[in-house]
Design a protein around this motif. Sequence first.
Motif: not given
Length: 461
Positions: A50-58, A329-330
Amino acid sequence: MGLFGIVLSLGLLMYLAYRGINVLILAPLLAMLAVLLSGGLPVLATYTQVFMKSLGGYVITYFPLFLLGAIFGKVMADGGAARTIAERIVDWVGAGRAILAVVLACGVLTYGGVSLFVVAFAIYPIANALFRRADVPKRLLPAAIALGSFTFTMTAFPGTPAIQNAIPIPFFGTNVFAAPLLGTLAGMIMLVGGTLWLNRRRASAQGKGEGYGEHDETGADSTLPADATLPSFPIAIAPVVAVIALNALFTYVLIPMMSADYLAEPQYGETSLSSVAGIWAIIVSLTISIVLAIALNWSRFKDVLETVNAGTMGSLLPVFNTASEVGYGAVIASLPAFALIRDAVLGLFPDNPVASLAVAVNVLAGITGSASGGMSIALNALGEQFAQMGQEQGVSMGLMHRVTSLSSGGFDALPHNGAVITLLAITGMTHKKSYSDIFVVAVAIPVVATITVIVLGSLGL
């Protein structure tokens, strides 16, 4: 415990960020604290999935903007263009109006469609030289850039191309010019109110003998010696004009003419041209403008490669600071207790859809530290219901749109907001030195503007 965990995590994030602890450390640790207190949730899986996936997507989506924006700002500084523009602005408006000059410069760029992150990178060297020359305390600089970049041109003025003005469109069947008179009024409240506040703060500081101050001028600031030969104003301003003009040209003319059916294929993300047009336009326009800035000022650079490398490295901390906040936030939005918060704020004013929508978007934007994130959560959850309630009560959909957009630009700019953290990193300031003024111009005054629009809209004006 889950609700307590979210409140504790958010409170610690704002407090510790204000105390100067880097968000790269804070965001994942405090997100995992909220997960632990929620109970029964896998911490490591939440972190990686969740955290790293959202960070990476951004980072995947926005890194080109940060990279090119930082290089553009550094090229403008080292080539002398930033200093020329700063000196010309001082000549035009007078040293006593340095704050207004920075605010208007940021406003023109963001209203022209340039990303607020790009504007922060590009304007900083110009604004910094302007503040230094006018002997305005540098601690006020982040608030001046914030006022011009993510207040009235982000949420209020009709027609602004900011994403915060586009997200409500499908929910209310409106367009970017929704409620133009009320939007303009709200924008003027932010512009005038924020400028008056910052000028009052400047006068107070100078009355105590405080000037620009001593600062470690690194990053995007200029390496030019004080006696360097500067470019003429037309040459200096040409790359800035090119960014705006090319961005508009590619966004509204050239890219829409492209045949891009291949984007629907899996290897290209199964997306559409409209989804990537904005990013493509700014990438191309910034790249061309960087080349133009280098070409026009070639003889003035001490070392072009060193300038580009410095700009490149200067983009890394801001992009990962912001991406970490997105990841935080995610995680918070994925917790079961977050649904309680969401439902509670959405139901505060069941008989007044405009007020209920304003509170919901503001609170959710504050929790997630994201204007677009908080707005999206509120609208995706109950956007259709809000629209239906508004229609049943005869509320203008244009008013619903404008209040939604305005509300996203209120509590979003709390200390943990990604744009705030990025702005402080770019300018070399800290929360302790500069955040109180950012809060007034980017949180308090926009909330007053939103309330004003709600009251006048409810009166049918």
